[in-house]
Design a protein around this motif. Structure first.
Motif, mmCIF file in Angstrom:
data_model
loop_
_atom_site.group_PDB
_atom_site.id
_atom_site.type_symbol
_atom_site.label_atom_id
_atom_site.label_comp_id
_atom_site.label_asym_id
_atom_site.label_seq_id
_atom_site.Cartn_x
_atom_site.Cartn_y
_atom_site.Cartn_z
ATOM 1 N N GLN A 59 11.716 3.196 -14.188
ATOM 2 C CA GLN A 59 13.066 3.577 -14.575
ATOM 3 C C GLN A 59 13.526 4.806 -13.803
ATOM 4 O O GLN A 59 14.671 4.856 -13.322
ATOM 5 C CB GLN A 59 13.127 3.842 -16.077
ATOM 6 C CG GLN A 59 13.173 2.599 -16.940
ATOM 7 C CD GLN A 59 13.397 2.938 -18.397
ATOM 8 O OE1 GLN A 59 12.729 3.806 -18.954
ATOM 9 N NE2 GLN A 59 14.354 2.273 -19.026
ATOM 10 N N ASP A 60 12.650 5.796 -13.694
ATOM 11 C CA ASP A 60 12.997 6.994 -12.932
ATOM 12 C C ASP A 60 13.267 6.651 -11.470
ATOM 13 O O ASP A 60 14.187 7.199 -10.847
ATOM 14 C CB ASP A 60 11.863 8.023 -13.017
ATOM 15 C CG ASP A 60 11.712 8.618 -14.408
ATOM 16 O OD1 ASP A 60 12.668 8.528 -15.204
ATOM 17 O OD2 ASP A 60 10.635 9.178 -14.702
ATOM 18 N N GLU A 61 12.465 5.740 -10.918
ATOM 19 C CA GLU A 61 12.657 5.304 -9.529
ATOM 20 C C GLU A 61 14.013 4.642 -9.367
ATOM 21 O O GLU A 61 14.756 4.900 -8.409
ATOM 22 C CB GLU A 61 11.551 4.329 -9.152
ATOM 23 C CG GLU A 61 11.324 4.150 -7.671
ATOM 24 C CD GLU A 61 10.507 5.274 -7.061
ATOM 25 O OE1 GLU A 61 11.088 5.995 -6.226
ATOM 26 O OE2 GLU A 61 9.333 5.422 -7.404
ATOM 27 N N LEU A 62 14.332 3.795 -10.314
ATOM 28 C CA LEU A 62 15.578 3.041 -10.250
ATOM 29 C C LEU A 62 16.788 3.947 -10.406
ATOM 30 O O LEU A 62 17.841 3.708 -9.807
ATOM 31 C CB LEU A 62 15.571 1.963 -11.330
ATOM 32 C CG LEU A 62 16.659 0.894 -11.292
ATOM 33 C CD1 LEU A 62 16.722 0.230 -9.930
ATOM 34 C CD2 LEU A 62 16.392 -0.138 -12.383
ATOM 35 N N THR A 110 20.705 -10.185 -11.264
ATOM 36 C CA THR A 110 19.396 -10.532 -11.794
ATOM 37 C C THR A 110 19.418 -11.877 -12.522
ATOM 38 O O THR A 110 20.471 -12.340 -12.965
ATOM 39 C CB THR A 110 18.865 -9.465 -12.772
ATOM 40 O OG1 THR A 110 19.692 -9.436 -13.942
ATOM 41 C CG2 THR A 110 18.839 -8.086 -12.129
ATOM 42 N N TYR A 111 18.241 -12.446 -12.633
ATOM 43 C CA TYR A 111 18.036 -13.683 -13.386
ATOM 44 C C TYR A 111 16.836 -13.449 -14.305
ATOM 45 O O TYR A 111 15.706 -13.767 -13.963
ATOM 46 C CB TYR A 111 17.747 -14.837 -12.422
ATOM 47 C CG TYR A 111 17.674 -16.228 -13.024
ATOM 48 C CD1 TYR A 111 17.025 -16.484 -14.230
ATOM 49 C CD2 TYR A 111 18.237 -17.308 -12.344
ATOM 50 C CE1 TYR A 111 16.947 -17.752 -14.757
ATOM 51 C CE2 TYR A 111 18.163 -18.601 -12.861
ATOM 52 C CZ TYR A 111 17.517 -18.826 -14.058
ATOM 53 O OH TYR A 111 17.428 -20.093 -14.575
ATOM 54 N N SER A 151 16.257 -5.413 -16.347
ATOM 55 C CA SER A 151 17.321 -6.227 -15.769
ATOM 56 C C SER A 151 18.674 -5.519 -15.901
ATOM 57 O O SER A 151 19.468 -5.468 -14.954
ATOM 58 C CB SER A 151 17.369 -7.589 -16.460
ATOM 59 O OG SER A 151 18.484 -8.340 -16.030
ATOM 60 N N HIS A 152 18.930 -4.955 -17.083
ATOM 61 C CA HIS A 152 20.179 -4.238 -17.321
ATOM 62 C C HIS A 152 20.323 -3.046 -16.369
ATOM 63 O O HIS A 152 21.399 -2.833 -15.775
ATOM 64 C CB HIS A 152 20.221 -3.766 -18.774
ATOM 65 C CG HIS A 152 21.422 -2.938 -19.117
ATOM 66 N ND1 HIS A 152 22.710 -3.427 -19.072
ATOM 67 C CD2 HIS A 152 21.519 -1.633 -19.504
ATOM 68 C CE1 HIS A 152 23.562 -2.476 -19.416
ATOM 69 N NE2 HIS A 152 22.864 -1.381 -19.685
ATOM 70 N N GLN A 153 19.252 -2.290 -16.203
ATOM 71 C CA GLN A 153 19.292 -1.135 -15.317
ATOM 72 C C GLN A 153 19.496 -1.551 -13.864
ATOM 73 O O GLN A 153 20.200 -0.878 -13.106
ATOM 74 C CB GLN A 153 17.996 -0.321 -15.454
ATOM 75 C CG GLN A 153 17.807 0.350 -16.806
ATOM 76 C CD GLN A 153 18.908 1.353 -17.115
ATOM 77 O OE1 GLN A 153 19.389 2.055 -16.227
ATOM 78 N NE2 GLN A 153 19.309 1.420 -18.373
#
Length: 251
Positions: free
Chosen positions: A173-176, A223-224, A213-215
């Motif tokens: 998450q932090d990476e994203l 996304t799928y 996926s949401h992020q």
């Protein structure tokens, strides 16, 4: 056609086998092809090469698919817990596996800086990001997700099957949060309803995958997310997903 050859993973000074798929008419053609890079490549094509004696059957699928590809399957490290170390981007503690060394970043950089240039030089590829995909399952799915986030300049597509994102969910998450993904980025991500031992585990996996996926969508990707009913954590289940993620990512 499947070819095998050895490469040197220079960050680790280790030799490793590449399982390379070329279209059957490759030698008779001058066509250039999009390229799929896959972690755990020994599990893709032949049952005799697969860790548990069952492959994805991807050679048979590609021989009958209506679009030709080159597939570069990278064999994992089979020594002890080295696969976990090489396929985890971060140094983490896991309740079951203990300390994981987190060598995923240098392994990914080897793929980007050495393996891809080698493939583009020696084979008739379409080298652009629009024609380059990364994929994998389990720890390989985690690495595929990490790779498409970190090197969206190289990979426009990712197939992340039963990804082990629980190993380092907050780190991802932090990476994203620092990433800006190009709007044509497409990421397939799945998880099976039978992978968890109890309903709480399935709820946890579903929550993590849907949140990721949401992020990803918030950062610009498409996304799928796919919950596989009765899906298990094995090659037989992943084989059945090939037409789904191939159509989504390439059509």
């Amino acid at each position: 056609m499947i070819y095998k050859f050895e490469v040197l993973i220079t960050p680790f000074q280790l030799s490793r086998t590449i399982h390379l798929y070329l279209p059957d008419n490759y030698e008779e053609s001058d066509e250039r092809y999009p390229v799929i890079y896959m972690y755990d490549g020994h599990n893709l094509f032949r049952d005799q090469d697969a860790t548990y004696g069952k492959s994805w059957g991807m050679e048979t699928f590609l021989n009958n698919y209506d679009k030709p590809f080159i597939v570069v399957g990278m064999e994992c490290n089979h020594e002890g817990q080295k696969r976990l170390d090489e396929y985890c981007p971060y140094e983490v503690e896991n309740a079951y596996f203990g300390k994981i060394q987190g060598q995923g970043k240098p392994f990914m950089q080897w793929v980007v800086d050495e393996l891809k240039p080698y493939i583009d030089t020696h084979y008739r590829t379409i080298p652009f990001r629009e024609c380059t995909m990364i994929g994998g399952s389990s720890m390989g799915g985690l690495m595929a997700l990490y790779t498409v986030i970190k090197h969206n300049d190289i990979f426009s597509k990712a197939a992340c099957l039963s990804s082990a994102i629980g190993f380092c969910f907050h780190e991802l998450q932090d990476e994203l949060n620092q990433a800006n993904l190009q709007s044509d980025t497409k990421i397939y991500m799945d998880w099976g309803s039978e992978e968890s031992r109890h309903k709480r585990g399935l709820a946890y996996a579903t929550s993590q995958n849907l949140e990721m996926s949401h992020q990803l969508v918030l950062r610009g990707a498409q996304t799928y997310p796919h919950l596989i009913i009765n899906g298990k954590h094995n090659e037989a289940t992943w084989e059945k997903q090939i037409p789904i993620f191939m159509d989504y990512l390439w059509k």
